[in-house]
Design an enzyme around this catalytic site. Structure first.
Site, PDB file in Angstrom:
ATOM      1  N   HIS A 198     -17.004 -66.797 -18.394  1.00 39.27           N
ATOM      2  CA  HIS A 198     -16.027 -67.449 -19.264  1.00 39.27           C
ATOM      3  C   HIS A 198     -14.612 -67.099 -18.825  1.00 39.27           C
ATOM      4  CE1 HIS A 198     -13.844 -68.191 -23.138  1.00 39.27           C
ATOM      5  NE2 HIS A 198     -14.666 -69.234 -23.167  1.00 39.27           N
ATOM      6  N   SER A 401     -32.386 -71.272 -21.830  1.00 40.90           N
ATOM      7  CA  SER A 401     -31.162 -71.891 -22.331  1.00 40.90           C
ATOM      8  C   SER A 401     -31.427 -73.085 -23.234  1.00 40.90           C
ATOM      9  CB  SER A 401     -30.294 -72.327 -21.146  1.00 40.90           C
ATOM     10  OG  SER A 401     -29.122 -72.964 -21.581  1.00 40.90           O
TER      11      SER A 401
END
Length: 478
Positions: A198, A401
């Site tokens: 991120h 995921s």
């Protein structure tokens, strides 16, 4: 004053049903944002395009903001100002309802009901300072905050007397705090983070003026530990501070924590020469309920874990949770006479309402409730991936995921309508608890219909470089 709202004439599912959207006027279609030139591209290097594509930024909100105006002198009698503000808020609510119905790109759980907590909106609840030491400000919610922290401490297997933590204002604050702890533990350490980490991780490196080394990724988005080892050995004289992703931003990839630790050990780094921060903003709360997922626990040599509270948990305001070992916090903690407390947080003042909202949800759902929601999200993610592949659209889904990656739509209006996250040639959608099969069908049907007009020649794009040959269904890899 003109207002832009977007209404489809139907009720908005989980939102309040008493609001009649059918009575709303048809609003104008959103204008497309301007295409930023290469010279203006934010984040571009030397004025070049990123990934060979012009960067499209959102609209300039300043051109259509809700202006603040002074009330008339006789407004106490006419009530015109109250009526004006009521109309603004009603139209804004319409916008929120429509945008909520078409949100599929960001990992936010919009399925929540906190009606029971409305009674607390009249209080300015601030948990300023250390959550474990009451400050001089009495309007706080530390009782709820500690309950939330204890819940996460049990989840990540660390004893009450061994951990310290707090409810943050967002996931980024958790990363900033975790990496700061690593820097304080090893002032001369090097920060290692994968290229898929991120942006807040690299923001932390800039803020703290840390040396930062980017690690290559596998096609899945997971950290490439072979490259990690090469770069560790090149800097083996300096301690290592590592960011481990529990769900990357774009591909939802989960770094193998055990492999990261083994790579550090094989490279000659003993446990007293590295600090691991786990960024669990996206899927940190999902992994404990997935059998094949790497176990995230403080029984392993990690330094901190952070999660977002407004994502999988579901909260009407951004928030998060940060947990670390008690031994790391002393380097940051300072006595603050003004507060009659200590402070080792990033922001100081903290949203006391967030702790109450998190406490309420954790009590309602519990571990079993979250386990059911995780299973639902994984099923829906596979449903979306299979639907895309059946339609001849390249798509990828990592094993652990809920993020489905697929070819980037050619129409930026479609991207804005569904609020998709895009990077280069790919986009993604996230199966959160509020994403139903019906919503996925609406998205798929609209995408398939639009796509038929984007590629009249039948030459569909190749995204094998982003998702792998086995996930690409272009003419070359079909």
């Amino acid at each position: 004053m003109e207002f832009a709202a977007y209404v489809n004439g139907e009720k908005a599912g989980i939102l309040a049903e008493e609001f009649d959207l059918s009575a709303a006027n048809v609003m104008a279609v959103e204008p497309l944002p301007p295409v930023v030139t290469a010279d203006d591209a934010v984040g571009s290097k030397d004025g070049k395009k990123q990934n060979g594509r012009k960067i499209v930024l959102g609209r300039n909100v300043h051109t259509e903001c809700f202006e603040v105006t002074e009330p008339d002198a006789n407004d106490d009698f006419t009530g015109d100002k109250e009526a004006y503000m009521g109309s603004v808020l009603a139209r804004y609510r319409q916008i929120l309802m429509e945008r909520t119905m078409h949100q599929i790109g960001y990992p936010y759980n919009l399925d929540f009901d906190y009606g029971a907590l409305a009674q607390f909106q009249h209080f300015s609840i601030n948990n300023l300072g250390d959550p474990f030491i009451e400050s001089g400000y009495g309007v706080h919610s530390r009782q709820f905050e500690i309950g939330v922290l204890d819940w996460f401490a049990r989840l990540w297997e660390i004893e009450k007397n061994e951990y310290w933590g707090y409810v943050t204002n967002c996931g980024t604050e958790g990363n900033l705090h975790g990496i700061l702890l690593g820097r304080e533990a090893f002032p001369d350490g090097i920060l290692y983070a994968s290229r898929e980490s991120h942006y807040s991780v690299y923001k932390a490196a800039r803020m703290y003026r840390m040396e930062c080394v980017k690690i290559d990724c596998l096609i899945s988005g997971e950290i490439d530990c072979a490259d990690f080892k090469v770069k560790l050995l090149a800097n083996k004289d300096k301690p290592a501070i590592i960011n481990v992703n529990l769900g990357t931003t774009v591909k939802g990839a989960v770094d193998d924590l055990d492999l990261v630790i083994r790579t550090l050990e094989e490279s000659g780094f003993t446990h007293d020469r590295f600090y691991i921060h786990c960024d669990g903003a996206s899927f940190g709360l999902c992994l404990p309920f997935v059998k094949r997922a790497p176990k995230i626990t403080f029984k392993k040599p990690i330094g901190s874990v952070s999660v977002s509270g407004h994502k999988f948990v579901g909260s009407p305001m951004p928030c998060g949770v940060q947990i670390t070992r008690m031994k790391h916090i002393n380097a940051l903690s300072r006595n603050v006479e003004y507060l009659a407390s200590k402070d080792a947080t990033i922001m100081g003042s903290r949203n006391g309402h967030a702790s109450i909202f998190l406490w309420y949800t954790l009590n309602r759902k519990g571990y079993k409730g979250f386990q059911k929601e995780v299973q639902k999200c994984l099923r829906n993610a596979h449903y979306l991936k299979d639907g895309l592949r059946d339609a001849g659209i390249s798509a990828m889904l990592n094993e652990l995921s809920c993020t489905v990656v697929f070819e980037r739509p050619r129409d930026e209006e479609f991207v804005r309508r569904w609020q998709l996250i895009c990077e280069g040639n790919i986009a993604h959608a996230v199966a959160m608890p509020n994403i139903t099969v019906e919503k996925l069908d609406d998205f798929l049907n609209e995408l398939i219909e639009k796509r038929s007009t984007w590629y009249l020649d039948g030459q569909f794009p190749c995204i094998a470089a982003d998702v792998g040959n086995e996930n690409c269904v272009c003419a070359l890899h079909k």
